[in-house]
Design a protein around this motif. Structure first.
Motif, PDB file in Angstrom:
ATOM      1  N   ARG A 179       0.832  -1.201   0.000  1.00  0.00           N
ATOM      2  CA  ARG A 179       0.000   0.000   0.000  1.00  0.00           C
ATOM      3  C   ARG A 179       0.875   1.262   0.000  1.00  0.00           C
ATOM      4  N   PHE A 180       1.945   1.212   0.777  1.00  0.00           N
ATOM      5  CA  PHE A 180       2.871   2.345   0.827  1.00  0.00           C
ATOM      6  C   PHE A 180       3.494   2.580  -0.546  1.00  0.00           C
ATOM      7  N   LEU A 181       3.921   1.503  -1.198  1.00  0.00           N
ATOM      8  CA  LEU A 181       4.563   1.651  -2.501  1.00  0.00           C
ATOM      9  C   LEU A 181       3.587   2.133  -3.562  1.00  0.00           C
ATOM     10  N   SER A 182       2.322   1.732  -3.441  1.00  0.00           N
ATOM     11  CA  SER A 182       1.337   2.217  -4.412  1.00  0.00           C
ATOM     12  C   SER A 182       1.125   3.723  -4.264  1.00  0.00           C
ATOM     13  N   ASP A 183       1.320   4.239  -3.053  1.00  0.00           N
ATOM     14  CA  ASP A 183       1.141   5.675  -2.814  1.00  0.00           C
ATOM     15  C   ASP A 183       2.409   6.478  -3.080  1.00  0.00           C
ATOM     16  N   TYR A 184       3.575   5.895  -2.743  1.00  0.00           N
ATOM     17  CA  TYR A 184       4.821   6.671  -2.771  1.00  0.00           C
ATOM     18  C   TYR A 184       5.928   6.022  -3.602  1.00  0.00           C
ATOM     19  N   GLY A 185       5.605   4.931  -4.278  1.00  0.00           N
ATOM     20  CA  GLY A 185       6.642   4.181  -4.982  1.00  0.00           C
ATOM     21  C   GLY A 185       7.326   4.939  -6.094  1.00  0.00           C
ATOM     22  N   ASP A 186       6.687   5.980  -6.632  1.00  0.00           N
ATOM     23  CA  ASP A 186       7.312   6.765  -7.694  1.00  0.00           C
ATOM     24  C   ASP A 186       8.445   7.647  -7.167  1.00  0.00           C
ATOM     25  N   ASP A 187       8.458   7.833  -5.851  1.00  0.00           N
ATOM     26  CA  ASP A 187       9.527   8.613  -5.222  1.00  0.00           C
ATOM     27  C   ASP A 187      10.639   7.644  -4.837  1.00  0.00           C
ATOM     28  N   ARG A 188      11.779   7.750  -5.494  1.00  0.00           N
ATOM     29  CA  ARG A 188      12.852   6.775  -5.297  1.00  0.00           C
ATOM     30  C   ARG A 188      13.298   6.699  -3.846  1.00  0.00           C
ATOM     31  N   GLU A 189      13.426   7.858  -3.221  1.00  0.00           N
ATOM     32  CA  GLU A 189      13.887   7.871  -1.835  1.00  0.00           C
ATOM     33  C   GLU A 189      12.883   7.171  -0.920  1.00  0.00           C
ATOM     34  N   GLU A 190      11.599   7.414  -1.138  1.00  0.00           N
ATOM     35  CA  GLU A 190      10.567   6.765  -0.331  1.00  0.00           C
ATOM     36  C   GLU A 190      10.559   5.263  -0.583  1.00  0.00           C
ATOM     37  N   ALA A 191      10.678   4.860  -1.836  1.00  0.00           N
ATOM     38  CA  ALA A 191      10.681   3.431  -2.165  1.00  0.00           C
ATOM     39  C   ALA A 191      11.863   2.721  -1.518  1.00  0.00           C
ATOM     40  N   GLU A 192      13.015   3.388  -1.490  1.00  0.00           N
ATOM     41  CA  GLU A 192      14.198   2.769  -0.897  1.00  0.00           C
ATOM     42  C   GLU A 192      14.059   2.584   0.612  1.00  0.00           C
ATOM     43  N   ARG A 193      13.186   3.390   1.240  1.00  0.00           N
ATOM     44  CA  ARG A 193      12.981   3.248   2.688  1.00  0.00           C
ATOM     45  C   ARG A 193      12.482   1.858   3.053  1.00  0.00           C
ATOM     46  N   VAL A 194      11.655   1.268   2.201  1.00  0.00           N
ATOM     47  CA  VAL A 194      11.045  -0.015   2.550  1.00  0.00           C
ATOM     48  C   VAL A 194      11.748  -1.209   1.905  1.00  0.00           C
ATOM     49  N   THR A 195      12.823  -0.943   1.155  1.00  0.00           N
ATOM     50  CA  THR A 195      13.556  -2.057   0.535  1.00  0.00           C
ATOM     51  C   THR A 195      14.090  -3.044   1.567  1.00  0.00           C
ATOM     52  N   PRO A 196      14.702  -2.595   2.681  1.00  0.00           N
ATOM     53  CA  PRO A 196      15.174  -3.564   3.680  1.00  0.00           C
ATOM     54  C   PRO A 196      14.044  -4.403   4.270  1.00  0.00           C
ATOM     55  N   LEU A 197      12.887  -3.809   4.473  1.00  0.00           N
ATOM     56  CA  LEU A 197      11.771  -4.576   5.017  1.00  0.00           C
ATOM     57  C   LEU A 197      11.265  -5.580   4.001  1.00  0.00           C
ATOM     58  N   ASN A 198      11.198  -5.203   2.744  1.00  0.00           N
ATOM     59  CA  ASN A 198      10.808  -6.156   1.706  1.00  0.00           C
ATOM     60  C   ASN A 198      11.764  -7.336   1.657  1.00  0.00           C
ATOM     61  N   ASP A 199      13.059  -7.046   1.766  1.00  0.00           N
ATOM     62  CA  ASP A 199      14.062  -8.117   1.769  1.00  0.00           C
ATOM     63  C   ASP A 199      13.840  -9.054   2.956  1.00  0.00           C
ATOM     64  N   ALA A 200      13.560  -8.481   4.117  1.00  0.00           N
ATOM     65  CA  ALA A 200      13.333  -9.301   5.304  1.00  0.00           C
ATOM     66  C   ALA A 200      12.074 -10.147   5.154  1.00  0.00           C
ATOM     67  N   LEU A 201      11.018  -9.569   4.611  1.00  0.00           N
ATOM     68  CA  LEU A 201       9.787 -10.326   4.400  1.00  0.00           C
ATOM     69  C   LEU A 201      10.016 -11.484   3.437  1.00  0.00           C
ATOM     70  N   ASP A 202      10.812 -11.253   2.419  1.00  0.00           N
ATOM     71  CA  ASP A 202      11.148 -12.346   1.495  1.00  0.00           C
ATOM     72  C   ASP A 202      11.897 -13.455   2.227  1.00  0.00           C
ATOM     73  N   TRP A 203      12.832 -13.070   3.094  1.00  0.00           N
ATOM     74  CA  TRP A 203      13.639 -14.068   3.801  1.00  0.00           C
ATOM     75  C   TRP A 203      12.762 -14.927   4.710  1.00  0.00           C
ATOM     76  N   TYR A 204      11.790 -14.311   5.383  1.00  0.00           N
ATOM     77  CA  TYR A 204      10.958 -15.033   6.344  1.00  0.00           C
ATOM     78  C   TYR A 204       9.737 -15.714   5.705  1.00  0.00           C
ATOM     79  N   ALA A 205       9.534 -15.519   4.416  1.00  0.00           N
ATOM     80  CA  ALA A 205       8.311 -16.016   3.785  1.00  0.00           C
ATOM     81  C   ALA A 205       8.159 -17.531   3.916  1.00  0.00           C
ATOM     82  N   ALA A 206       9.247 -18.266   3.757  1.00  0.00           N
ATOM     83  CA  ALA A 206       9.157 -19.729   3.835  1.00  0.00           C
ATOM     84  C   ALA A 206       8.777 -20.177   5.241  1.00  0.00           C
ATOM     85  N   ALA A 207       9.364 -19.552   6.257  1.00  0.00           N
ATOM     86  CA  ALA A 207       9.032 -19.901   7.637  1.00  0.00           C
ATOM     87  C   ALA A 207       7.582 -19.548   7.950  1.00  0.00           C
TER      88      ALA A 207
END
Length: 307
Positions: free
Chosen positions: A146-174
């Motif tokens: 939802r955040f990316l749909s609102d602010y994803g066009d702003d590179r700086e804002e999108a980069e804020r959530v990149t670490p969380l996306n990476d973490a969610l990917d890592w934990y997805a299998a568990a």
């Protein structure tokens, strides 16, 4: 910050102890995906905080020393993170970014695992709605999307959530493994209806008609039309006495949300009667404790000695 491997191992080891606490004090069953969320918070809490999200409620038991906490001033631990309008079925597990947003496991039936995750903006309208995601990690993913749909066009804002996306990917299998291990409760796929202020819990066949379409008009009557309000309360009592608790649960929930002095006891009586008629005694106990302490200045109830 704990590594992800260590965090997952530690929270998995803590899960049986926390689950036992919840079963003993709340009379409720804790799903395994909560431990995966606790691991995410332990390893990537900073990234999680970028979304304004953090563990809260029963997830506080997963913290270091969490099971040593007690209720401040002798308060019942079931009051922790329970806001004024929260239904008894709602047990807080995560805080959100604004307006008292908090997320809770929703227990239709205390004998079952929670069927959904719900959300409530306690300092706004305090209505309770269902999330579409089956685990806390997937709720977080929804918030990121939802955040990316609102602010994803702003590179700086999108980069804020990149670490969380990476973490969610890592934990997805568990997270998926936890979901499979628990298996969905038998009520999970049942169609669900909504009152004007909250989702309606799933009830067994033969429980009667909660008359959800009339919920909005009931709220108006409870606030503006004493005679009509009395009729609704009397009808809910009649149906409850006849072994059909659905309307009592609906009316009780609406009166709980409104929290008007004139109807407070009637609402509680209807809720307790409905829960006991349904064999959902753990919810009746939560409602009773909550009713006795709805005027708490703070819902931060769990403390450690010396704090």
């Amino acid at each position: 910050m704990t590594s992800r491997d260590d965090a997952l191992r530690i929270m998995t080891e803590r899960f049986p102890l926390v689950a036992e606490r919840i079963q003993r004090l709340w009379g409720l069953r804790l799903p395994r995906h909560v431990a995966v969320f606790a691991a995410l918070a332990a390893s990537d809490g900073g990234a999680l905080n970028e979304m304004g999200i953090s563990p809260w409620g029963v997830t506080d038991y997963f913290r270091d020393g969490g099971l040593d906490q007690r209720g401040r001033d002798g308060l019942d631990q079931r009051l922790h993170a329970r806001f004024r309008c929260d239904p008894a079925e709602f047990v807080t597990v995560m805080s959100g970014s604004s307006d008292g947003l908090h997320y809770g496991l929703w227990f239709d039936d205390p004998a079952e695992l929670p069927t959904i995750i719900a959300r409530n903006y306690a300092r706004d309208s305090a209505e309770t709605w269902a999330s579409t995601a089956p685990t806390l990690l997937r709720v977080v993913r929804e918030e990121v999307d939802r955040f990316l749909s609102d602010y994803g066009d702003d590179r700086e804002e999108a980069e804020r959530v990149t670490p969380l996306n990476d973490a969610l990917d890592w934990y997805a299998a568990a997270d998926e493994a936890a979901l499979r291990q628990d298996r969905p409760p038998h009520l999970a796929s049942a169609p669900r209806s909504y009152l004007a202020v909250s989702l309606m819990p799933l009830l067994p066949q033969g429980s009667g008609n909660p008359q959800v379409a009339a919920s909005g008009s009931r709220l108006d009557a409870f606030q503006k039309d004493p005679a009509r309000a009395a009729e609704w309360i009397a009808e809910a009592r009649r149906q409850l006495a006849a072994g059909q608790p659905a309307l009592a649960r609906a009316v009780g929930s609406e009166l709980h949300w409104l929290d008007l002095d004139v109807h407070r006891q009637a609402g509680l009586d209807l809720l307790l009667g409905a829960y006991h008629a349904l064999g959902r005694d753990a919810l009746a106990e939560i409602a009773t404790v909550h009713a006795a302490h709805r005027d708490l200045r703070s819902v931060e109830v769990l403390i450690t000695d010396g704090s």
